[in-house]
Every structure is written in structure tokens, then in C-alpha cells.
Write an enzyme that holds these catalytic residues in place. Sequence first.
Site, short mmCIF file in Angstrom:
data_model
loop_
_atom_site.label_atom_id
_atom_site.label_comp_id
_atom_site.label_asym_id
_atom_site.label_seq_id
_atom_site.Cartn_x
_atom_site.Cartn_y
_atom_site.Cartn_z
N SER A 156 42.18 40.96 40.36
CA SER A 156 41.98 40.46 39.00
C SER A 156 43.34 40.44 38.30
O SER A 156 44.26 39.80 38.79
CB SER A 156 40.97 41.33 38.25
OG SER A 156 40.65 40.76 36.99
N THR A 157 43.49 41.14 37.18
CA THR A 157 44.73 41.09 36.41
C THR A 157 45.93 41.50 37.28
O THR A 157 45.93 42.56 37.89
CB THR A 157 44.65 42.05 35.21
OG1 THR A 157 43.48 41.75 34.46
CG2 THR A 157 45.87 41.90 34.32
N HIS A 182 39.77 36.83 39.90
CA HIS A 182 39.14 36.46 38.63
C HIS A 182 40.01 35.45 37.89
O HIS A 182 41.05 35.79 37.34
CB HIS A 182 38.93 37.71 37.77
CG HIS A 182 38.01 38.71 38.38
ND1 HIS A 182 38.03 40.05 38.05
CD2 HIS A 182 37.03 38.57 39.32
CE1 HIS A 182 37.10 40.69 38.74
NE2 HIS A 182 36.48 39.82 39.52
N MET A 275 41.47 44.90 36.32
CA MET A 275 40.78 45.69 35.32
C MET A 275 39.29 45.80 35.66
O MET A 275 38.69 44.85 36.15
CB MET A 275 40.97 45.04 33.94
CG MET A 275 40.53 45.87 32.75
SD MET A 275 40.90 45.01 31.20
CE MET A 275 42.70 44.86 31.33
N ASP A 278 34.92 45.87 39.49
CA ASP A 278 34.42 44.88 40.43
C ASP A 278 35.08 45.06 41.80
O ASP A 278 36.31 45.13 41.90
CB ASP A 278 34.68 43.47 39.91
CG ASP A 278 34.00 42.40 40.74
OD1 ASP A 278 32.94 42.70 41.34
OD2 ASP A 278 34.52 41.27 40.81
#
Length: 337
Positions: A156-157, A182, A275, A278
Site C-alpha cells: 500500500s503506502t 492499493h 497502512m 490488509d
Amino acid sequence: EYFSQSSDFHLCCVAHNIKMAEQKCAKELPDIAIADFAQHSLEELDAFSKLFAGFNTPVAFLSGHAEETEQLIITQFKIPQWAVIRKPTLNLVKNIRFLLPELEQSIRRLNAEELVKLKTPQRRANREEQAERPTGPSKTKPKRSRSYDVIAIGASTGGTSALLSILSSLSPNVAPILVVVHMPAAYTGAFASRLNSLCDIFVCEAEENLALRNGMAVIAAGDRHLELVASKDGYRVHMGGYDPVNGHCPSVDELFFSVAQTAGVTAIGILLTGMGKDGAKGLLKMQQQGGHTIAQDEESSVVFGMPKAAIDLGAANEVLSLHGIAQSLGQRFERPP
């Protein structure tokens, strides 16, 4: 002032516009460039990016909107190596002390990593020719005694630059890779294309029933879950539903659960920076099914949420730095002689 206090750094110049940057770089080319998104227009940033892309110079971007900045870099800028540092949106002068250590860590990491070099047209053609061959997935014997047929990666991030760092280090000998990051649907195709231009392996966006083969990475579309299914001729891609899981579509957990069920002991699961949680439960499921699982360490993560959640569950067989993950995969899937 912060960097001048350290003997490890030399501030060669400060430029307030692209013209000044060009003039100063003609005299002394920096090893690392720093740009503040809030202080420049998109046109200036585009020109700035083109200048340093030509020099193969890594760029650290400061931004109050890290995710949007990453997506903009992916789709509009052509920079071989970069990092985005989240800038405080309130009381910047007061909170600058929280920003500077992270900026220093990113600069050191960019400087330590090998620069990603664009492939020559001939190598690119060879890779694309190999990807177009109508052969099923072949099993590759890694350096270690155990063999793996598929790799699943979630991020993600901070994941865009992490994925570039890992995928660009791999040889066409690597097992097929499925990736969930993401990212909005409008950007995943451009991201896959960007990776494809910078990697020896073939990278594409997911499509229904796509056959998987060695030397291939598939990026999940930004609005569909990505799943692995078995067929009579090997593994294939299945485009899952649209409903968010853990607040995300695509979801890393959905990918990991399908890989655990389909590939079991022949799968490697890797959970990168991001973050939230998940992918943590999915990585645990892969481990329970006999797969080998890896979580990115805190020091090399932009955000340690997702890897930490997996580590807390006991889901990671290994906790490795970004460089360590690339090295581990490289040892398992050596380049052909």
C-alpha cells in the site's frame, strides 16, 4: 542547516526554479535531488523530473499528500528512482523536526540502492518476445532445495517504489508474480506499463483468464480483486468481485487467500509497506498452508502498518529489508547462465 551539521552530507546547491537548477547542475551534479510539491507548479515539476531523469539522479519528493504524489509520479514523471516523504500539513515550522529524520533516512536509502537503468531496446525486445511465447508455466528450481511455482506480493503506502526496487532486480527465471497494490483503477495500467519499461521481467495489468508463466508479473486492476486459479495447463488469473475487503478493492487478503488455497506449499507470500492490516490474515493463511512468507522490516518501510500486523500474528517466516527481499528472491531464482 540540518544536513550541514552532518559530515555525511554536502549541500551543493539550492534552486528556486528549473532554470536555476539547470545552471547549478551544470557546475555540480547532485547525488540526490529534493523537490517540494507544494512550492512548484506541475509544469515546473515535470521539467525538474525530466532534468534529473536525464542524469539518472534519484529524487526525494516532499508532499502533504503522499498517495496522490506517488500516483502523479507514476503516470506523468519518468524518474528512475524516487521516494515520497509525507510533509506535515499544519505548523510546518513547528513540526519540521519530525520530517527531517525521515527525509534523511530516505536520502540514505536512495543513495545506497543501485540506480535502476533503462533496458536497451534489444533486451526489451527479447523480454517481450519471451513473454509472447505460448508456453505454460514451467517450474523453476531455485538455489535452495525447495521449489516455488508462484509469488504473491501485497503493498500500500510506499509500495510503488518498493515494488519497483524488487521487480527491477529479478531475472526472467523468476516464478510468476501476482501483485496487489492499493491504487485507483485509473493508475494501475500506467503503473504496470511503467514497471514493464524498467524491468527485465514482463509486467502487465491483470486480465481474466490470463495464463501465468515464469518471468512475468501481473498487477491487479484498481477496481477488481485478483485471484489465482488452477487450470489443466497451469495457473491463470481470475478477476474477482468489486466489493471492498478490509476497505480495499483490490484486497491483499483476497489475493493471499486464493494463493494459499490454490498453490499451498509452492507459494511465496510477501507483505510490503502500507497502512492498516490488509494482507496480514492472508499471509498467515499462506503460512498455515505451507507457503513461505516474508514481511518487510520497519526500517525500510514507509509505513509499517501492514507488515507489523502480519508479524504480530506470527505470519512471517522472515522479516527482511527491501534489499533483503530482492536478494532472497534472487537467490531462489538465479539468472540463467
